[in-house]
Motif scaffolding. Sequence first.
Motif, PDB file in Angstrom:
ATOM      1  N   UNK A  15       4.661 -16.057 -15.409  1.00 22.45           N
ATOM      2  CA  UNK A  15       5.667 -15.447 -14.536  1.00 22.45           C
ATOM      3  C   UNK A  15       5.018 -14.455 -13.571  1.00 22.45           C
ATOM      4  N   UNK A  16       5.470 -14.425 -12.302  1.00 21.65           N
ATOM      5  CA  UNK A  16       4.865 -13.500 -11.323  1.00 21.65           C
ATOM      6  C   UNK A  16       4.889 -12.049 -11.778  1.00 21.65           C
ATOM      7  N   UNK A  17       5.995 -11.638 -12.399  1.00 19.18           N
ATOM      8  CA  UNK A  17       6.076 -10.249 -12.851  1.00 19.18           C
ATOM      9  C   UNK A  17       5.026  -9.924 -13.881  1.00 19.18           C
ATOM     10  N   UNK A  18       4.765 -10.863 -14.796  1.00 16.24           N
ATOM     11  CA  UNK A  18       3.723 -10.658 -15.809  1.00 16.24           C
ATOM     12  C   UNK A  18       2.352 -10.559 -15.159  1.00 16.24           C
ATOM     13  N   UNK A  19       2.099 -11.406 -14.159  1.00  7.05           N
ATOM     14  CA  UNK A  19       0.814 -11.362 -13.457  1.00  7.05           C
ATOM     15  C   UNK A  19       0.623 -10.037 -12.737  1.00  7.05           C
ATOM     16  N   UNK A  20       1.696  -9.543 -12.127  1.00  8.11           N
ATOM     17  CA  UNK A  20       1.586  -8.257 -11.422  1.00  8.11           C
ATOM     18  C   UNK A  20       1.279  -7.130 -12.398  1.00  8.11           C
ATOM     19  N   UNK A  71      -2.597  -4.794  -2.456  1.00  9.83           N
ATOM     20  CA  UNK A  71      -2.022  -6.133  -2.473  1.00  9.83           C
ATOM     21  C   UNK A  71      -0.591  -6.117  -2.984  1.00  9.83           C
ATOM     22  N   UNK A  72      -0.343  -5.438  -4.095  1.00 13.54           N
ATOM     23  CA  UNK A  72       1.008  -5.417  -4.669  1.00 13.54           C
ATOM     24  C   UNK A  72       1.951  -4.614  -3.785  1.00 13.54           C
ATOM     25  N   UNK A  73       1.487  -3.483  -3.281  1.00 14.80           N
ATOM     26  CA  UNK A  73       2.350  -2.654  -2.436  1.00 14.80           C
ATOM     27  C   UNK A  73       2.666  -3.349  -1.118  1.00 14.80           C
ATOM     28  N   UNK A  74       1.695  -4.024  -0.513  1.00 11.80           N
ATOM     29  CA  UNK A  74       1.900  -4.657   0.782  1.00 11.80           C
ATOM     30  C   UNK A  74       2.816  -5.876   0.683  1.00 11.80           C
ATOM     31  N   UNK A  75       2.716  -6.627  -0.411  1.00 12.66           N
ATOM     32  CA  UNK A  75       3.590  -7.788  -0.563  1.00 12.66           C
ATOM     33  C   UNK A  75       5.033  -7.376  -0.809  1.00 12.66           C
ATOM     34  N   UNK A  76       5.240  -6.191  -1.401  1.00 13.48           N
ATOM     35  CA  UNK A  76       6.594  -5.665  -1.549  1.00 13.48           C
ATOM     36  C   UNK A  76       7.472  -6.444  -2.500  1.00 13.48           C
ATOM     37  N   UNK A  81       9.683  -0.322 -10.445  1.00 17.54           N
ATOM     38  CA  UNK A  81       8.663   0.311 -11.285  1.00 17.54           C
ATOM     39  C   UNK A  81       7.272  -0.229 -10.962  1.00 17.54           C
ATOM     40  N   UNK A  82       7.161  -1.531 -10.720  1.00 14.80           N
ATOM     41  CA  UNK A  82       5.865  -2.119 -10.392  1.00 14.80           C
ATOM     42  C   UNK A  82       5.350  -1.625  -9.043  1.00 14.80           C
ATOM     43  N   UNK A  83       6.246  -1.533  -8.069  1.00 17.07           N
ATOM     44  CA  UNK A  83       5.827  -1.047  -6.755  1.00 17.07           C
ATOM     45  C   UNK A  83       5.418   0.418  -6.811  1.00 17.07           C
ATOM     46  N   UNK A  84       6.149   1.200  -7.591  1.00 13.52           N
ATOM     47  CA  UNK A  84       5.761   2.604  -7.755  1.00 13.52           C
ATOM     48  C   UNK A  84       4.417   2.716  -8.463  1.00 13.52           C
ATOM     49  N   UNK A  87       1.759   2.049  -5.930  1.00 17.19           N
ATOM     50  CA  UNK A  87       1.559   3.221  -5.069  1.00 17.19           C
ATOM     51  C   UNK A  87       0.776   4.301  -5.801  1.00 17.19           C
ATOM     52  N   UNK A  88       1.095   4.495  -7.086  1.00 20.95           N
ATOM     53  CA  UNK A  88       0.366   5.493  -7.881  1.00 20.95           C
ATOM     54  C   UNK A  88      -1.098   5.104  -8.019  1.00 20.95           C
ATOM     55  N   UNK A  89      -1.361   3.825  -8.296  1.00 17.55           N
ATOM     56  CA  UNK A  89      -2.743   3.362  -8.436  1.00 17.55           C
ATOM     57  C   UNK A  89      -3.513   3.560  -7.137  1.00 17.55           C
ATOM     58  N   UNK A  90      -2.907   3.197  -6.017  1.00 19.37           N
ATOM     59  CA  UNK A  90      -3.578   3.393  -4.738  1.00 19.37           C
ATOM     60  C   UNK A  90      -3.829   4.860  -4.435  1.00 19.37           C
ATOM     61  N   UNK A  91      -2.837   5.692  -4.735  1.00 16.24           N
ATOM     62  CA  UNK A  91      -2.977   7.125  -4.489  1.00 16.24           C
ATOM     63  C   UNK A  91      -4.097   7.726  -5.322  1.00 16.24           C
TER      64      UNK A  91
END
Length: 618
Positions: A15-20, A71-76, A81-84, A87-91
């Motif tokens: 599943x895409x969510x699991x991969x993310x 990659x995850x943030x740009x694909x949106x 929770x995953x997008x946040x 963002x935290x990882x990038x920050x």
Amino acid sequence: MRDRSETTCGGDRTPPGTARRAALTAGFLALGVGVAFAHGQPGHGYEIDVYRSTPIGYWVGVAVGGTIAVAIAAFGRGSRRELDAASLLGTLSVLSIVALPLLRSYRYYGGGDSLTHLGWAREMRAGVIDPDAVLYPGIHTASASLSAVSGIELTHALLLFPLFFFPLVFVLGSTRFVSALSNSASARGIGTMAALCFVPINKVSVHALAHPSSQAILFLPVLLFLLIRYQRTDGTAFPLFDPFGSAFALGCLGLIVIHPQEAMTLLSMLAAMAVVGTIARRYRPTGELASGRSLSVHTILLGVVLAIWVARYDRARDRVAYVIESLLLQTHEPLSETAARGSTLGLLGGSFEELFAKLFAVTLAFCLLAAGLFLASSIRVARSTSDDRDAVVSALAVGLAPPTLGALVIFAADQGDHYFRFLGTIMVPVTLVGTLALVGVVDRLEARARRSGLGVTRTHLRVALVVVLVGFLALQAVAVHQSPYVYKSSQQVTGGELDGFETVFVFHDEETPLLGFRSGSGRYADAHYGSHTAQNDPDFSGYRDAIPGEVFSESLTTHYDSDRYLVLLEGYERIEVDLYQEVRYTREGYRTVETSPAVDRIQDNGELELYRISPPTS
């Protein structure tokens, strides 16, 4: 509730969510391992290049974590929770680069002004001076308080604010601003990644080290976010009693304490926006520019408090008088300093074009994006076809006029490179508007790709966006600290240097002048004593004395008619001879120091050497 994106197309497909989530976990682990590598190899001696001196394991970890985050943030796609988390990882990835001097356990980071700020903080902590004796006591007071409460070394406490706290505030404020003005699902992620480019840090007059003007500039996105929330929120309460209005007012007053020059710049922006808003409400009451709440009260409050604050300091009044005198008398050539630096850069094998590309390529990209949105929004406002975002963008365009004029005035006056401080301030709203433009461009391209059927999919566009953002972040990250990449040496200040100078200051004979390189030893005296104490010590001879390059290289033992002390720092020979290719101080001068019988070494701790130069007797 299950995320819709986790539906599968095949029985065994992940599943895409699991991969993310797996990718994010790998990214955080990679970053953690990388940070452990960096922290496990502290910089004990002077490092001319913090990038090359940091273990490769750190850079691999940051590259993996940062790329996954982009990659995850740009694909949106994915849950909030995953997008946040992305963002935290990038920050954390980018902030770890900004905070490398802390991760590598540098004793202190920042020569020049930063050493003077360290001295002020020491004087405040010791009660030698009151905080209001300094024109901008914000970070000094905060650092001294943090050191006293937590027991952290003052040198590290003073680094926490410019290397972590204010960069984090800049990212949070920028992200909130972009999210508040965009309905795009990817605005939050793209806004975070764009903010992490730290475009306002231009490395000329805005730096990632203890430098109150730089910290004030990084604080501006928070104020701009509070400004638009106040302006675009319906309310009838007096502006200072409104939640966002009062928060914005307090933030403006706090900016004065951090640095009044940036408060003055913000005041000019608010005044321009307030005037335009008043005119719009008078002549076009139904337009978008007239719909925002008035900024008159905040403008008056900031102007009055700022005037009262700076009127107490001779330094502020003298600076204003000096700028006016320089403009009226035209006592200098505005491009003379630039020409001199260009000549030196040519001797080092570089060029203005190359250096501009390294320092300002990403800045130029954001300027072009912002210019397009400024123009489009202003046209829509003029045609009464605008929306709420267009009104904010157009108001910011008006607000940028005064600081742009201020930059031109400072450029024409004899103020060194201070006009780059204005550029740093200007680049805050430019970065925010440029990010909004980037989000809009991506969304429009996707919409056109869906309609055109040319084979360009959303995935293609998002991959291109990832490449662009990773490229922007990489270009900015390699130049956030001074290094030979930008023809500069590291700003590291080692423990041996600080301890060695402490010994020099305590045991020198108080009469023999103390010579140093370039700006002399005065900044280290500021750091040790505090500038108020050092400048008023009649027994401290040679506070700002520097040995000229030609004297050091050609007539070290014969130029002076009385004894001198000379301080040499470990690493300076590499800087002057290898990096700066003997432009000012030559290898021959170092040989003279080592071999001349008229030069005696009287102190050496491995990182600082003190010599006594005795002129020949007649």
